[in-house]
Design an enzyme around this catalytic site. Structure first.
Site, PDB file in Angstrom:
ATOM      1  N   ASN A 103       0.873  -1.174   0.000  1.00  0.00           N
ATOM      2  CA  ASN A 103       0.000   0.000   0.000  1.00  0.00           C
ATOM      3  C   ASN A 103       0.912   1.226   0.000  1.00  0.00           C
ATOM      4  O   ASN A 103       1.524   1.548   1.012  1.00  0.00           O
ATOM      5  CB  ASN A 103      -0.886  -0.026   1.254  1.00  0.00           C
ATOM      6  N   LYS A 111       0.109   4.271  -0.200  1.00  0.00           N
ATOM      7  CA  LYS A 111      -0.517   5.476   0.390  1.00  0.00           C
ATOM      8  C   LYS A 111      -0.335   6.647  -0.592  1.00  0.00           C
ATOM      9  O   LYS A 111      -0.454   6.421  -1.795  1.00  0.00           O
ATOM     10  CB  LYS A 111       0.059   5.730   1.781  1.00  0.00           C
ATOM     11  N   HIS A 121      -9.352   1.044   5.363  1.00  0.00           N
ATOM     12  CA  HIS A 121      -8.016   1.234   5.948  1.00  0.00           C
ATOM     13  C   HIS A 121      -8.122   2.190   7.146  1.00  0.00           C
ATOM     14  O   HIS A 121      -8.923   3.129   7.124  1.00  0.00           O
ATOM     15  CB  HIS A 121      -7.055   1.803   4.895  1.00  0.00           C
ATOM     16  N   GLU A 149      -6.400   4.601   8.069  1.00  0.00           N
ATOM     17  CA  GLU A 149      -6.223   6.031   7.769  1.00  0.00           C
ATOM     18  C   GLU A 149      -7.514   6.627   7.207  1.00  0.00           C
ATOM     19  O   GLU A 149      -7.832   7.792   7.452  1.00  0.00           O
ATOM     20  CB  GLU A 149      -5.020   6.218   6.822  1.00  0.00           C
ATOM     21  N   GLU A 163      -4.423  -4.758  10.795  1.00  0.00           N
ATOM     22  CA  GLU A 163      -3.406  -3.719  10.922  1.00  0.00           C
ATOM     23  C   GLU A 163      -3.633  -2.939  12.222  1.00  0.00           C
ATOM     24  O   GLU A 163      -4.448  -2.006  12.245  1.00  0.00           O
ATOM     25  CB  GLU A 163      -3.492  -2.752   9.739  1.00  0.00           C
ATOM     26  N   GLY A 216       3.313   2.618  10.487  1.00  0.00           N
ATOM     27  CA  GLY A 216       4.218   3.736  10.233  1.00  0.00           C
ATOM     28  C   GLY A 216       4.989   4.194  11.454  1.00  0.00           C
ATOM     29  O   GLY A 216       5.609   5.256  11.443  1.00  0.00           O
ATOM     30  N   SER A 275       4.370  -1.879  10.083  1.00  0.00           N
ATOM     31  CA  SER A 275       5.838  -1.886  10.211  1.00  0.00           C
ATOM     32  C   SER A 275       6.474  -3.226   9.821  1.00  0.00           C
ATOM     33  O   SER A 275       7.454  -3.644  10.429  1.00  0.00           O
ATOM     34  CB  SER A 275       6.245  -1.471  11.626  1.00  0.00           C
TER      35      SER A 275
HETATM   36  P1  13P Z   1       3.610   0.557   7.416  1.00  0.00           P
HETATM   37  O1  13P Z   1       4.121  -0.745   6.828  1.00  0.00           O
HETATM   38  O2  13P Z   1       4.289   1.762   6.830  1.00  0.00           O
HETATM   39  O3  13P Z   1       3.582   0.514   8.895  1.00  0.00           O
HETATM   40  O4  13P Z   1       2.069   0.706   6.932  1.00  0.00           O
HETATM   41  C1  13P Z   1       1.188  -0.344   7.091  1.00  0.00           C
HETATM   42  C2  13P Z   1      -0.063  -0.037   6.374  1.00  0.00           C
HETATM   43  O5  13P Z   1      -0.830   0.832   6.794  1.00  0.00           O
HETATM   44  C3  13P Z   1      -0.359  -0.769   5.134  1.00  0.00           C
HETATM   45  O6  13P Z   1      -1.679  -0.583   4.729  1.00  0.00           O
END
Ligand code: 13P
Length: 252
Positions: free
Chosen positions: A10, A12, A96, A98, A166, A172, A211
């Site tokens: 992903n 983003k 997701h 976010e 997640e 992140g 992560s």
């Molecule tokens: P990270 O791997 O950057 O922690 O992000 C995970 C994520 O949100 C994938 O959708």
């Protein structure tokens, strides 16, 4: 389901057309056609056309990071599932964290998007996960199972879907969930799936995200209920993205 792990990236809101083009060329030479079905890429909407009809990437799963629940109409700035399908996308992320936390999306919105994905023939990837406060209050399993249950209301199992666990506090932050925390959550999600669709939970891949890096992919991939990864930051470079998949295959 294949015993091979799935590795989904992903991106983003990262990478413009130039970097995307270079990534896709390098990825196509790093991963053989027969291995590609184990990978998925979720690019920003503005560069998805670089995957559409791209002969270099035969076999790759790909799609958008979000869709609207309507397939067309006066929804300025939204992504249409029908257009994605017409572009030959295979998958789409829904719910997701976010989207939930920054754009106020609810479990009910996620459920509507699931239905729209099924209607046009895209495989949705339902993202679920608890916040740090919810984990501290020992509500993790209740929260993620409820997110899953609501997203799957009215779902017909003739359509395929994936699940991604997640934990919000691990996204992140560099703070990866411990393998036993991941396994506990994945097991609970599989049990929830089994309750909703008796005898079928084995067919649904449950990915871990938060992560994930080449250094921790092997241990996470060895957990019995982990079927793959949803990778953010480390999916932005071919080397780390592909290495996560290769490390995740290693069995201790
Ligand atoms: P990270 O791997 O950057 O922690 O992000 C995970 C994520 O949100 C994938 O959708």
């Amino acid at each position: 389901m294949s015993s091979k792990l799935i590795c989904a990236g992903n991106w983003k809101m990262n990478h413009g057309p130039e970097v995307t083009n270079a990534f896709l060329k390098d990825f196509a030479s790093a991963v053989s056609i027969s291995e590609r079905s184990n990978f998925a890429l979720f690019l920003p909407a503005l560069t998805l056309h670089q995957l559409s009809g791209n002969e270099l990437l035969e076999g790759l799963n790909w799609g958008a990071q979000n869709i609207h629940w309507e397939t067309s109409g006066a929804f300025t700035g939204e992504n249409s599932a029908a257009v994605l399908k017409e572009m030959k996308a295979t998958h789409v992320l829904v719910g997701h964290s976010e989207r939930r936390l920054l754009f106020n999306e609810t479990n009910e919105d996620t459920q509507k998007k699931m239905q729209t994905a099924a209607q046009v023939g895209l495989t949705p990837v339902i993202c679920v996960g608890e916040t740090l406060d919810e984990r501290k209050a020992e509500k993790t399993l209740d929260v993620i199972c409820e997110q899953l249950r609501i997203a799957l209301k009215g779902w017909d199992f003739i359509h395929t879907f994936w699940v991604a666990y997640e934990p919000v506090w691990a996204i992140g932050t560099g703070e990866v969930a411990r393998s036993e925390q991941v396994e506990e959550a994945h097991k609970a999600l599989k049990t929830q799936l089994e309750q909703i669709f008796p005898g079928k939970s084995e067919k649904v891949p449950v990915l871990y995200g938060g992560s994930v890096k080449p250094e921790n992919a092997r241990e996470l991939g060895a957990q019995p209920h982990v079927n793959g990864f949803l990778v953010g930051g480390a999916s932005l470079k071919v080397e780390s993205f592909v290495s996560i998949w290769r490390q995740g295959q290693e069995v201790d």
